[in-house]
Design a protein around this motif. Sequence first.
Motif, short mmCIF file in Angstrom:
data_model
loop_
_atom_site.label_atom_id
_atom_site.label_comp_id
_atom_site.label_asym_id
_atom_site.label_seq_id
_atom_site.Cartn_x
_atom_site.Cartn_y
_atom_site.Cartn_z
N ALA A 16 0.96 -1.08 0.29
CA ALA A 16 0.85 0.53 -0.14
C ALA A 16 0.75 1.02 0.55
O ALA A 16 2.10 1.12 0.35
CB ALA A 16 -1.12 0.16 1.24
N VAL A 17 0.10 2.62 0.45
CA VAL A 17 1.14 3.65 -0.25
C VAL A 17 1.86 3.79 0.99
O VAL A 17 0.88 3.33 1.76
CB VAL A 17 0.32 5.06 -0.89
N ALA A 18 2.56 4.15 1.62
CA ALA A 18 3.47 3.94 2.75
C ALA A 18 2.46 5.30 3.53
O ALA A 18 2.26 6.50 3.10
CB ALA A 18 5.11 4.18 2.35
N GLN A 19 2.68 5.19 5.02
CA GLN A 19 2.08 6.20 5.20
C GLN A 19 3.38 6.91 5.89
O GLN A 19 4.08 6.70 5.79
CB GLN A 19 1.71 5.17 7.04
N GLU A 20 2.57 8.01 7.04
CA GLU A 20 4.05 8.98 7.07
C GLU A 20 5.11 7.87 8.60
O GLU A 20 4.67 7.73 8.42
CB GLU A 20 3.51 10.08 8.03
N GLN A 50 9.99 0.61 6.81
CA GLN A 50 8.57 0.33 6.53
C GLN A 50 7.92 -0.91 6.78
O GLN A 50 8.62 -1.31 6.09
CB GLN A 50 8.39 1.75 5.90
N ILE A 51 7.38 -1.61 7.50
CA ILE A 51 7.21 -2.60 7.90
C ILE A 51 5.15 -2.82 7.08
O ILE A 51 4.86 -1.55 7.77
CB ILE A 51 7.06 -2.79 9.37
N PHE A 52 5.10 -3.38 6.29
CA PHE A 52 3.30 -4.04 5.41
C PHE A 52 3.24 -5.22 6.43
O PHE A 52 4.51 -5.82 6.35
CB PHE A 52 3.70 -3.66 4.47
N LEU A 53 2.10 -5.25 6.86
CA LEU A 53 2.13 -6.32 7.05
C LEU A 53 0.83 -7.25 6.39
O LEU A 53 0.03 -6.82 6.12
CB LEU A 53 0.55 -6.56 8.51
N GLN A 57 -3.33 -15.91 3.10
CA GLN A 57 -4.51 -16.65 2.98
C GLN A 57 -5.11 -17.98 2.99
O GLN A 57 -6.29 -18.48 1.46
CB GLN A 57 -5.59 -15.68 1.96
N GLY A 58 -4.37 -18.56 2.94
CA GLY A 58 -4.58 -20.03 2.30
C GLY A 58 -4.00 -20.69 1.10
O GLY A 58 -3.29 -21.70 0.92
N GLU A 59 -3.63 -19.55 0.39
CA GLU A 59 -3.39 -19.83 -0.88
C GLU A 59 -1.96 -18.72 -1.66
O GLU A 59 -1.25 -19.12 -2.60
CB GLU A 59 -4.54 -19.83 -2.31
N ASN A 60 -2.60 -17.24 -0.35
CA ASN A 60 -1.39 -16.33 -1.23
C ASN A 60 -1.35 -15.54 -0.16
O ASN A 60 -2.55 -15.20 0.83
CB ASN A 60 -1.67 -15.90 -2.63
N TRP A 61 -0.76 -14.21 0.14
CA TRP A 61 -0.70 -13.18 0.36
C TRP A 61 -1.47 -11.73 0.60
O TRP A 61 -1.73 -11.90 -1.16
CB TRP A 61 0.84 -12.63 0.85
N SER A 62 -2.56 -11.22 1.61
CA SER A 62 -2.68 -10.31 0.98
C SER A 62 -2.60 -9.41 1.03
O SER A 62 -0.88 -9.71 1.17
CB SER A 62 -4.00 -10.00 2.76
N PRO A 63 -3.00 -8.51 0.10
CA PRO A 63 -2.66 -6.99 -0.11
C PRO A 63 -1.88 -6.67 1.36
O PRO A 63 -2.86 -6.88 2.22
CB PRO A 63 -3.43 -6.44 -0.40
N ALA A 64 -1.55 -5.47 1.08
CA ALA A 64 -0.85 -5.45 2.26
C ALA A 64 -1.98 -4.70 3.47
O ALA A 64 -3.04 -4.48 3.16
CB ALA A 64 -0.17 -4.36 2.50
N LEU A 65 -2.20 -4.97 4.66
CA LEU A 65 -3.58 -4.02 5.41
C LEU A 65 -3.75 -2.80 5.21
O LEU A 65 -2.48 -2.11 5.45
CB LEU A 65 -3.39 -5.40 7.09
N PRO A 66 -4.55 -2.39 5.57
CA PRO A 66 -4.66 -1.36 5.52
C PRO A 66 -4.51 -0.09 6.97
O PRO A 66 -4.24 -0.46 7.57
CB PRO A 66 -5.78 -0.85 5.31
N GLY A 67 -4.06 0.95 6.63
CA GLY A 67 -3.61 1.89 8.46
C GLY A 67 -2.71 2.02 8.79
O GLY A 67 -1.70 2.04 7.33
N LYS A 68 -2.11 1.97 9.58
CA LYS A 68 -0.28 2.49 9.86
C LYS A 68 0.66 1.49 9.65
O LYS A 68 0.16 0.32 9.84
CB LYS A 68 -0.69 3.12 11.30
N THR A 69 1.72 1.86 9.38
CA THR A 69 2.88 1.04 9.37
C THR A 69 4.14 0.48 10.71
O THR A 69 4.23 2.05 11.13
CB THR A 69 3.25 1.24 8.41
N ALA A 70 4.36 -0.43 10.64
CA ALA A 70 5.56 -0.48 11.68
C ALA A 70 6.87 -0.18 11.41
O ALA A 70 6.98 0.64 9.76
CB ALA A 70 5.25 -2.27 12.16
#
Length: 191
Positions: A16-20, A50-53, A57-70
């Motif tokens: 996803a687009v990076a957070q601040e 910057q870390i995206f979570l 999903q059993g077959e593949n990875w979800s898109p980056a979870l929305p919201g804040k980044t670590a």
Amino acid sequence: MKFMMTVLAALAPGLAVAQETAPPRCDYGEVHENAPPETAQFDFLIGDYQIFLHQWQGENWSPALPGKTARWNGWYGLGGMAIVDEWFNPDPAQDPDAPRGVNVRMYDPDAQEWDMMWIATGGRQVQDLRAKVIDGVLTMWQEYPDRPNFRAEFIIDDADQWSRITYGKDDNDEWVKTFKLAAVRIPCDAE
């Protein structure tokens, strides 16, 4: 000074687009000339990321979870004989009181594995972690307190991106992927 970082799809597909983010540290030290050569196994942590979570999903990875980044950053500590890394979730620019933790990683040539000690503001209990290359993959587990259902693998994509994939045990006692922390380097020349 705070800055915005945009992750281009060509650089990091699926993110996803990076957070601040807080400014990078940019002073990472140097490995000691007498450090074990295996110190290079974790040198991909040196820098600010910057870390995206992503969830499995059993077959593949979800898109980056929305919201804040670590945020994850690492540097050479103890005069270059160890790698020290910090974790903030979320990035301190997004929440100055973010939960955080610190890890000290040292390679033990006698045991031929990494000794790591982790402590965080949430649990305030030192965790004893270990790692070594197993079947060509840098693999981590927890010794204390006992956590038999935890394992993580580190995958290095290139000089600016890596991932930590966490596994847990399913009902059949098989290792299954649970989530991925996808790291993207924050350049020192970013403004």
